[in-house]
Design an enzyme around this catalytic site. Structure first.
Site, PDB file in Angstrom:
ATOM      1  N   LYS A 251      -4.035   2.129 -20.006  1.00 47.92           N
ATOM      2  CA  LYS A 251      -3.075   3.168 -19.132  1.00 47.92           C
ATOM      3  C   LYS A 251      -2.851   4.359 -20.054  1.00 47.92           C
ATOM      4  O   LYS A 251      -1.968   4.143 -21.099  1.00 47.92           O
ATOM      5  CB  LYS A 251      -1.699   2.676 -18.870  1.00 47.92           C
TER       6      LYS A 251
ATOM      7  N   GLU B 203      -2.554  -2.471 -12.017  1.00 47.23           N
ATOM      8  CA  GLU B 203      -1.114  -2.961 -12.010  1.00 47.23           C
ATOM      9  C   GLU B 203      -0.645  -3.403  -9.812  1.00 47.23           C
ATOM     10  O   GLU B 203       0.334  -2.130  -9.928  1.00 47.23           O
ATOM     11  CB  GLU B 203       0.277  -1.480 -12.397  1.00 47.23           C
TER      12      GLU B 203
ATOM     13  N   ASN C 102       6.002  -6.110 -17.390  1.00 55.03           N
ATOM     14  CA  ASN C 102       7.409  -4.835 -17.847  1.00 55.03           C
ATOM     15  C   ASN C 102       8.856  -5.555 -17.110  1.00 55.03           C
ATOM     16  O   ASN C 102       9.776  -5.284 -17.258  1.00 55.03           O
ATOM     17  CB  ASN C 102       7.243  -3.777 -16.263  1.00 55.03           C
TER      18      ASN C 102
ATOM     19  N   LYS D  21      -1.668  -9.948 -22.484  1.00 53.04           N
ATOM     20  CA  LYS D  21      -1.457  -9.315 -21.972  1.00 53.04           C
ATOM     21  C   LYS D  21      -3.300  -8.491 -20.971  1.00 53.04           C
ATOM     22  O   LYS D  21      -3.482  -8.295 -20.620  1.00 53.04           O
ATOM     23  CB  LYS D  21      -1.387  -7.965 -22.632  1.00 53.04           C
TER      24      LYS D  21
ATOM     25  N   ARG E  97       0.210  -7.550 -13.232  1.00 50.70           N
ATOM     26  CA  ARG E  97       0.259  -6.526 -13.940  1.00 50.70           C
ATOM     27  C   ARG E  97       1.896  -6.384 -14.202  1.00 50.70           C
ATOM     28  O   ARG E  97       2.729  -6.348 -16.041  1.00 50.70           O
ATOM     29  CB  ARG E  97      -0.322  -5.686 -14.241  1.00 50.70           C
TER      30      ARG E  97
ATOM     31  N   ARG F 295     -14.671  14.998 -17.863  1.00 51.61           N
ATOM     32  CA  ARG F 295     -14.128  14.585 -16.618  1.00 51.61           C
ATOM     33  C   ARG F 295     -14.490  13.186 -17.103  1.00 51.61           C
ATOM     34  O   ARG F 295     -15.060  11.923 -15.946  1.00 51.61           O
ATOM     35  CB  ARG F 295     -15.634  14.368 -15.589  1.00 51.61           C
TER      36      ARG F 295
ATOM     37  N   HIS G 164      11.650   2.228 -28.571  1.00 56.67           N
ATOM     38  CA  HIS G 164      11.188   1.559 -27.049  1.00 56.67           C
ATOM     39  C   HIS G 164      11.505   0.214 -27.214  1.00 56.67           C
ATOM     40  O   HIS G 164      12.171   0.026 -26.077  1.00 56.67           O
ATOM     41  CB  HIS G 164       9.818   1.763 -26.590  1.00 56.67           C
TER      42      HIS G 164
ATOM     43  N   HIS H 275      13.988   0.882 -19.676  1.00 59.02           N
ATOM     44  CA  HIS H 275      13.274   1.957 -19.886  1.00 59.02           C
ATOM     45  C   HIS H 275      14.153   3.609 -19.119  1.00 59.02           C
ATOM     46  O   HIS H 275      14.099   4.534 -19.733  1.00 59.02           O
ATOM     47  CB  HIS H 275      12.169   2.153 -18.768  1.00 59.02           C
TER      48      HIS H 275
ATOM     49  N   GLU I 174       7.808  -6.403 -27.953  1.00 58.46           N
ATOM     50  CA  GLU I 174       6.909  -7.169 -27.325  1.00 58.46           C
ATOM     51  C   GLU I 174       6.406  -7.799 -26.674  1.00 58.46           C
ATOM     52  O   GLU I 174       6.486  -8.901 -25.731  1.00 58.46           O
ATOM     53  CB  GLU I 174       5.839  -5.505 -27.030  1.00 58.46           C
TER      54      GLU I 174
ATOM     55  N   HIS J  21      11.638  -4.276 -18.957  1.00 57.10           N
ATOM     56  CA  HIS J  21      11.637  -2.511 -18.636  1.00 57.10           C
ATOM     57  C   HIS J  21      11.890  -1.747 -17.615  1.00 57.10           C
ATOM     58  O   HIS J  21      12.104  -0.429 -17.923  1.00 57.10           O
ATOM     59  CB  HIS J  21       9.594  -2.350 -18.781  1.00 57.10           C
TER      60      HIS J  21
END
Length: 1618
Positions: A160, A265, A273, A255, A269, A138, A292, A280, A202, A276
């Site tokens: 994330k 997000e 992207n 960031k 945030r 947990r 990527h 993506h 990036e 992206h």
């Protein structure tokens, strides 16, 4: 005592209120101390992957253990332990299965809640282990130790964590913040350059949306920022490391700030992207070949273009973004060289991208959200914005459709001049001081120039006024050799200007001793020879690295730069050569006198422009009066404080022409009479002459279009050559003046050597609109037509990557009554990146995006635009037209082969012996007798080089046998074919014949002198030279009493079609690509000749045929080559060439690597479509084999003979013990995933063969296949043995099969095609289908016999029957019922329903063929869709018959003219004309008994109606050109007796002009037309044969399978004769 780590230079960055991000260099000791003290745990679990572990795991674990030992001595309570886990690398391991394996392993090792995970690796490791830590017990703490730049600045920050699922990336995960993030630049020293650059994408992204100052750094210092990765950076305090540290910190801080403000997000945030959303989606298709960051780089550009299209972002920002990405080697479009090289066979369809984008966490319901830039460093909103699918489609589509035009009254600015921008950049870069350039063009060409100047001069630049002003600080002429090649794409101006700039470099720089100037494939065809010769003549050391006369160039410093003094130059090809020398001349060692005397100088206004601009930068050029001689003093350019670049006059012609062609009023506000550019006169000299009203001030030009454009009888456009394309499209719709609609444009010969041969392209593409044009010696002649008669160009306008072609035809499309598709839309970025935006948003034209793959590439359908026959030739052929050179022994058949190749491929033939004799005015025996062999060889090499320079494309050259005798000759051939390591210019093919046959021939041939030595010795000496100088080898086979040269010609045609197909084209895949089924039948004969009587039978339904070299009687290379030649002659199937070793279930000796590799290289040279390679042996030789493969596909294979290999990637506990195959010591021998990873880099196809010991092994195999990442490389994966037979039914690509007629199966458990389909049917994978023929009367139809024979032969559970009715509603009801029941397989349609099924909407879609023909004979479905498609296969049957029965050649040595002739004008005549057009006929003639009925066909196919049958085959022009007639009869057999067929054929000189006759009537077989033709010596094809051939095409469309044609043909003939 605990260790005390020295304090490294580190920066702490706060995130979510805690300083948990630490950035520095050499942080390992600090890291372990900080973790042990501040993140206490009972167990530290270090997890990494197989790539990182050998390099970084031990140092980290040792340091961590040392710190634990110091703080917790052995034996003390609470002493932490260290566990390590090494997992597979790559995105494919980021799955729920791997996560479960790690968790089970941790539990098995008694890890508890006070454990801490350390994620050592890239983004995959961080994401996965973060998710493990979030859920284990947990939630336990974890530490991020990113080792890749991308992970450092992106995935490691923000908490994330996730795994991928089959539905997409990162869809299952959690937010779980790491306790620490250690960003240690030391790890980057071992990071591969590509991965380093991947991360820089990036960083560029973050700077683009947030910090313009960081973006400026990234723009100005690419070499320094890349230095650490290139191994040339200094220590931690060096400029290079500090620069890199600064941009990394900048990205990290942004960031961290965003995450702190919006951890989950919710909005802000989402800004991270940028790039992206689209990136993506592309990554989902292009991974793993594309990384990527590379995909996000393309995504950034596309999303910036969306903002520009919406009017939110200017061209400058888009240009800056593109240039910055390119300066680091990142791709900026799907057409980028990097994408083509790394993922050549993958296609990102627009629909697929939009579908993937639909599953995006940023989306608002079904509305897609994209981050929109407002400028560099800022966004439109502090969140992603909603963008419609229409806008996204328009930007992503490779083509646009132009339609719906209305009159407008508008004003607009056009972009800056490309010519002026390029000159201004070079002058300012070479000058001293600061210069502000205003109005600069932001385009591909200018970006390329700016990037190159940065490498050469080291200029510093900055942007002002939101990018409208570029501030350059010049280098004052201080130049350096760039550290890497200067790649210029297709930028001709940059290539010419910078060649001379490179000549100014005096000395080497930091080990770089040669400046390399290169470009794309087209740029490597464009001429630069006159400039190079002028520089060489002045003492510059410049060499061609490829084809003589073109890029790439190697320019070496000579210690002093350009010598100067007198320079002579030919300027009759391009004025850019002149401008190139003029611009650099002030920096020469001596004042330059440039002499162009005696030459006709092209484009004088551009030379005048250069001189005027040089004066603005402080250098005055003097032209000697009444001469073409220019005197340039020495000096240094003094940069003006400000320089204003005026608008591009060539670009201005397009909106002004829009006004003229649409009757609109358009004002261009930034070009007028004061322009330096010749094209500025276009409006006054051209548009006014065509009837437009023109008003021009010093700085503006206004055009009001007329009601009707007028032709111009003749106009000289030498002073504005680039504008001729614009004038041409206007002339296409010009009305009548003086009884003529013809416009002649002259003075534009130089347009043949621009981005493409613009004269030829304009003629070709105008024809698609129905406009006739012809080429003049120095121009073009256009015959205008009424604009209502303009055709919709079938297949779209092909632009040949030429911006001016694209923009010109977009103007013509505005006059079309319908619409037109313009392909290659991105080519406009060369001069006007926002052209399509301006056309829609300013000029009011309706623009929609078109993805040509969706429109043209219908599975199972062959359209005229996609099936152009390679042999017959096509304007858009997939064949490389670079000149082909044939070498080999005299007597091998080079001349015969060369003539045949020239005729079949529509090329010029050059026999070098004849060429030499004509050039020297003597015979070869006389020359040798007079000057000797040595002098003859020198002439031979010199003249071959001359021939290649004169004819670099479109020719076949047959060399003398001894061309390889000298080093000079061998060097020339190696250079041409790329065997010397340079880029390939064309192909050299060794024509080889059995040497005994050659000796026998030469003993009788006295036309050439002999060496006076034994011919076998000559052959032994030359043989290795022929091999080293050629890329391929054609074996001229002369075996059997019935063998003829025609057989050799057919062999050659197939061989050349294979090896000449352009790399990367889908047609290099000679079998159906996945997911379609394909099979190869494995021959097991010791000699192929034994298989020939059975070959048709055993290959029924197969897509390829395997030659098992290891099973042959002889491994001698000549003997094996004969086997390949025999297969190529007697089977049309692609060859799978296999040399299987004994260690992998074959017979070839396992340890004999050298002979095996020699045989594999031979397989590539023989053009075998597939070459099976076991990836073992010397790595260097394997790399060389793969590099030389040409169009051969490498099948990288592994066979588990022992049965110990494991399909499962992971295993724990007892649940998989049944699948654990162990060696004697209990260890798993090998995992197929590891083998797959080893084979993948070498492979076009990966082949993995296991051995099943239980049914479970097949399920394990299926799970293995499902676990692999999406890739463009097909996989053959199956199990041998009886238990493995199910896997053969599950495999879909190139499944190896046997046949009952073979002596033995090639492998245990191998099945036939029929057995596999039967097994699939039993497994429920192949449901029964019903097929039917609709029409009346059809009782006598042979179609049921045809198709049922095919179904039965292949074991397909399908049936074909008749459904006779005159009622179209019966057809509709029957089809609907079958579709609803799921049993509909397809249908044939005959009279009277072929048109009615269209009119009554029974089919929802039509193929291009059905549209053009206006009738349907085949109904089918696509994929799982129930929507019905209509096709017409009649034309395919006609085309196939013509190709099969020939002849495709005619007497003569030049290109062959093909004339299509149709007898009759009924419905079948349309199919015939469609087929003839596809076959490349240059002229179409129609005869019909009632001429009036043929007029619709005449108009639709631009044909000629000939009412007199006796004149139908008459040639009225030059009879010397070889001509082939393709005659198709569509007149019923009963009506042929009244036709004077003898008179028709007698009118043709059959001695010079040959042909083939196809009669569509098939009862009786021998019609009057065919009997007459056969009697007079013409080749003939019956209607029955056409019927069978079109039926074979129907079978392929319905089943996706290659039809078993012999079985089907036999069934038809049996039914026909019954």
């Amino acid at each position: 005592m605990p260790s005390t780590a020295p304090s490294p230079a580190l920066t702490k960055v706060s995130i979510l209120g805690k300083e948990t991000i630490l950035v520095g260099v050499g942080l390992t000791r600090y890291l372990v101390q900080d973790v042990v003290v501040n993140v206490p745990a009972s167990t530290y679990i270090v997890i990494t992957d197989r790539n990182i572990a050998p390099v970084h795991l031990k140092p980290l674990v040792d340091a961590l253990q040392s710190e634990i030992d110091a703080r917790h001595p052995a034996g003390t309570s609470g002493r932490p332990r260290i566990l390590t886990y090494v997992m597979p690398p790559g995105e494919s391991a980021k799955t729920r299965e791997v996560k479960s394996s790690i968790e089970d392993w941790a539990l098995a090792n008694k890890c508890t809640r006070d454990s801490c995970f350390l994620a050592l690796g890239g983004g995959v490791i961080g994401d996965l282990i973060g998710f493990v830590a979030a859920t284990f017990m947990r939630g336990v703490p974890f530490v991020q130790i990113p080792t890749s730049l991308l992970a450092m600045v992106d995935s490691s920050i923000g908490g994330k964590t996730a795994v991928d699922t089959p539905h997409g990336k990162n869809l299952v995960g959690a937010f779980h913040q790491p306790q620490r993030i250690f960003i240690d630049l030391e790890y980057l020293k071992t990071l591969p350059v590509r991965e380093f650059v991947n991360g820089l994408g990036e960083i560029i992204k973050t700077a683009a949306i947030w910090v313009e100052e960081d973006f400026d750094l990234l723009e100005n210092y690419p070499e320094q920022i890349l230095a650490l990765s290139n191994g040339v950076a200094g220590g931690p305090e060096s400029e290079e490391v500090q620069l890199l540290l600064r941009v990394i910190l900048g990205s990290v801080k942004v960031k961290a700030h965003v995450v702190t403000a919006d951890e989950k997000e919710g909005g802000l945030r989402g800004l991270l992207n940028f790039g992206h959303s689209i990136g993506h989606a592309m990554e989902a298709i292009l991974s793993p070949e594309m990384l990527h960051g590379e995909c996000v780089a393309i995504g950034m550009v596309r999303e910036a273009e969306i903002a520009r299209h919406m009017g939110l972002l200017n061209d400058v920002a888009v240009g800056r973004l593109v240039r910055c990405l390119q300066s680091y080697g990142l791709p900026t479009s799907l057409d980028d060289k990097l994408v083509k090289e790394r993922a050549p066979h993958k296609h990102c369809s627009v629909d697929q991208l939009l579908d993937i984008m639909r599953i995006d966490k940023k989306n608002q319901g079904d509305k897609k959200k994209i981050v929109l830039l407002a400028g560099i460093g800022r966004t439109v909103e502090p969140r992603a914005s909603v963008v419609s699918d229409d806008v996204i489609r328009k930007i992503l589509s490779p083509a646009v459709q132009v339609s719906t035009v209305k009159k407008v009254d508008i004003s607009l600015k056009v972009p800056g001049s490309k010519s002026l921008s390029n000159r201004a950049l070079v002058l300012a870069a070479l000058g001293e001081g600061e210069c502000r350039l205003h109005g600069l063009l932001h385009s591909d060409d200018v970006q390329v120039m700016l990037d190159a100047l940065q490498k050469l001069v080291g200029i510093k630049f900055a942007w002002e006024n939101d990018g409208e002003t570029l501030v350059i600080t010049g280098g004052g002429g201080r130049l350096r050799v760039p550290s890497k090649e200067v790649y210029l794409g297709n930028a001709g101006t940059a290539a010419r200007f910078l060649t001379t700039v490179c000549a100014l470099i005096p000395n080497q720089h930091e080990g770089a001793d040669t400046a390399i100037v290169t470009g794309n494939a087209r740029m490597q065809q464009r001429p630069i020879g006159p400039l190079v010769e002028a520089l060489r003549g002045n003492g510059v050391d410049v060499e061609y690295a490829g084809k003589v006369g073109s890029l790439p160039l190697h320019i070496k410093p000579n210690g002093s730069g350009l010598p100067g003094g007198d320079i002579k130059l030919s300027a009759s090809v391009s004025s850019q050569y002149v401008s190139s020398i003029l611009i650099s001349a002030p920096y020469a060692a001596k004042p330059v006198t440039l002499d162009l005397s005696g030459e006709h100088v092209i484009s004088q206004p551009y030379i005048d422009m250069t001189i005027a601009m040089m004066a603005s930068f402080g250098i005055e050029v003097t032209r000697v009066p009444n001469t073409n001689t220019y005197q340039v003093p020495r000096g240094v350019y003094k940069n003006p404080a400000d320089y204003y670049v005026e608008a591009d006059a060539s670009s201005a012609t397009y909106p002004l022409a829009f006004a003229a062609i649409t009757g609109s009023k358009v004002t261009v506000t930034n070009i007028g009479s004061q322009s330096l550019q010749g094209d500025a006169a276009f409006a006054v000299k051209v548009l006014a002459a065509m009837g437009a009203t023109v008003e021009q001030t010093e700085h503006t030009t206004t055009v009001q279009g007329p009601s009707t454009l007028l032709p111009i009888p003749e106009i000289d456009m030498e002073t504005m050559t680039d504008a001729f394309l614009t004038a041409s499209v206007l002339a296409a719709v010009a009305g009548t003046k003086g009884g003529s609609r013809t416009t002649r444009i002259v003075g534009i010969a130089n347009q043949r050597v621009k981005e493409c041969n613009r004269l030829a392209v304009m003629i070709e593409q105008l024809a698609k609109f129905g406009v006739s044009a012809g080429e003049l010696p120095d121009g073009i002649e256009i015959h205008g037509i009424d604009r209502q008669a303009l055709l919709n160009p079938e297949g779209g306008v092909k632009c040949y990557d030429d911006h001016r072609v694209a923009m010109s035809f977009s103007i013509l499309a505005c006059a079309s009554p319908g619409s037109a598709v313009i392909k290659e839309k991105k080519c406009v970025e060369k001069t006007w990146p926002a052209w399509w935006d301006a056309l829609q948003n300013t000029l009011g034209v309706n623009i929609t995006g078109v993805d040509l793959e969706d429109d043209e590439d219908v599975p199972g359908v062959t359209s005229a635009s996609t099936s152009a026959n390679a042999v017959q030739g096509s304007s858009e052929s997939v064949l490389d037209d670079a000149t082909l050179v044939l070498i080999g022994m005299r007597g091998a058949g080079k001349t015969h082969a060369g003539l045949a190749a020239a005729r079949n491929f529509n090329r010029l033939f050059i026999d070098m012996d004849a060429y030499l004799e004509k050039s020297l005015g003597t015979t070869i025996p006389e020359l040798i007798a007079k000057d000797g062999w040595e002098q003859f060889r020198k002439h031979e090499v010199r003249l071959l080089q001359e021939a290649l320079e004169k004819h670099p494309r479109g020719a076949v050259i047959a060399c003398g046998g001894g061309i390889v005798e000298t080093e000079e000759g061998r060097n020339l051939l190696r250079s041409w074919t790329g065997a010397d390591g340079s880029s390939r210019n064309g192909l050299v093919v060794h024509v080889k014949r059995r040497i005994e046959d050659v000796v026998a021939y030469l003993s009788e041939d006295t036309t050439r002198p002999m060496y006076g030595e034994d011919m076998m010795k000559v052959w032994s000496r030359r043989k290795p030279w022929y091999t080293e100088c050629s890329a391929h080898e054609f074996i001229s086979l002369h075996e059997g009493k019935d063998a003829t040269w025609a057989d050799v010609e057919r062999d050659l045609s197939r061989f050349l079609t294979s090896v000449l197909t352009k790399p990367g084209n889908s047609q290099t895949w000679s079998v159906p690509p996945p997911p379609a089924d394909s099979f190869f039948v494995s021959l097991t004969f010791p000699d192929v000749s034994q298989a020939l009587p059975l070959l048709d039978k055993i290959s029924e339904g197969a897509d390829a045929i395997e030659l098992r070299v290891d099973l042959l009687d002889s491994y001698d290379e000549a003997s094996v080559g004969r086997q390949v030649a025999l297969l190529r002659r007697y089977s049309s199937l692609p060859i799978v060439y296999t040399v299987r070793t004994a260690g992998q279930a074959g017979r070839f000796p396992s340890g004999n690597h050298s002979q095996r590799l020699a045989l594999l290289r031979a397989g590539v040279r023989w053009g075998c479509e597939f070459v099976d390679v076991e990836i073992d042996g010397p790595a260097t030789e394997l790399d060389q084999l793969v590099a030389s493969k040409g169009n051969s596909k490498i099948v990288a294979s592994f066979h588990d003979v022992s049965g110990t290999a494991l399909w499962e990637e992971y295993g724990h506990g007892s649940s998989l013990l049944g699948n654990q195959k162990a060696t004697g010591d209990g260890n798993v021998a090998v995992r197929f995933r590891e083998v797959y990873d080893k084979l993948h880099p070498y492979a076009d196809v990966v082949k993995l063969i296991g051995r099943a010991t239980s049914l479970e092994d097949n399920f394990a195999l299926k799970r293995f296949v499902a676990s692999l990442p999406a890739t463009n490389k097909p996989l053959i994966a199956l199990n041998m043995g009886p238990f493995g037979q199910i896997s053969r039914a599950l495999n879909t690509f190139l499944t190896p099969v046997t046949h009952p007629a073979l002596p033995a199966a090639a492998a245990p458990g191998q099945l036939s095609i029929a057995q596999i389909y039967a097994l699939r049917s039993l497994l429920g994978q192949l449901p029964p289908k019903e097929f039917v023929l609709f029409g009346s009367p059809i009782a006598q139809s042979v179609s049921p016999a045809l198709h049922n024979a095919g179904f039965e032969t292949l074991g397909l559970p399908y049936t074909y029957g008749l459904s006779e009715s005159l009622d179209i509603s019966h057809v509709a009801k029957t089809v609907k019922a079958a579709v609803t029941a799921g049993t509909f397989g397809g249908a044939s349609v005959t009279i009277p329903h072929k048109i009615a099924v269209i009119d009554h909407d029974i089919v929802q879609h039509l193929t291009p063929a059905a549209k053009a023909i206006g009738a349907v004979n085949t109904i089918f479905t696509r994929g799982d869709s129930s929507e019905l498609w209509g096709d017409n296969t009649d034309w395919l049957g006609i085309r196939s018959a013509i190709k099969a029965f020939g002849p495709t050649t005619a007497t003569g040595t030049g290109p062959v003219r093909r004339i299509g002739v149709v007898l009759g004008a009924g419905g079948t005549a349309r199919a015939a004309l469609y087929a003839l057009r596809d076959l490349g006929c240059s002229e179409h003639r129609i005869w019909n008994r009632t001429p009036e009925n043929a007029k619709p066909l005449v108009q639709a196919f631009s044909a000629t109606l000939v009412s007199d049958l006796s004149k139908l085959l008459v040639l009225t022009d030059d009879h010397r050109q070889p001509t082939v007639f393709h005659i198709v009869g569509t007149v019923p057999a009963t009506a042929q007796s009244s036709m004077d067929l003898d008179a028709m054929f007698r009118a043709c000189d059959s001695g010079t002009h040959k042909g083939v006759v196809v009669d569509m009537a098939y009862r009786p077989k021998d019609t009057e037309l065919l009997k007459t033709a056969e009697r007079l010596g013409w080749s003939c094809a019956t209607g029955v044969d056409v019927l069978v051939r079109q039926g074979l095409e129907q079978f392929r469309i319905w089943t996706g399978r290659k039809a078993p044609k012999e079985a089907m043909r036999r069934a038809v003939m049996k039914a026909y004769d019954a």
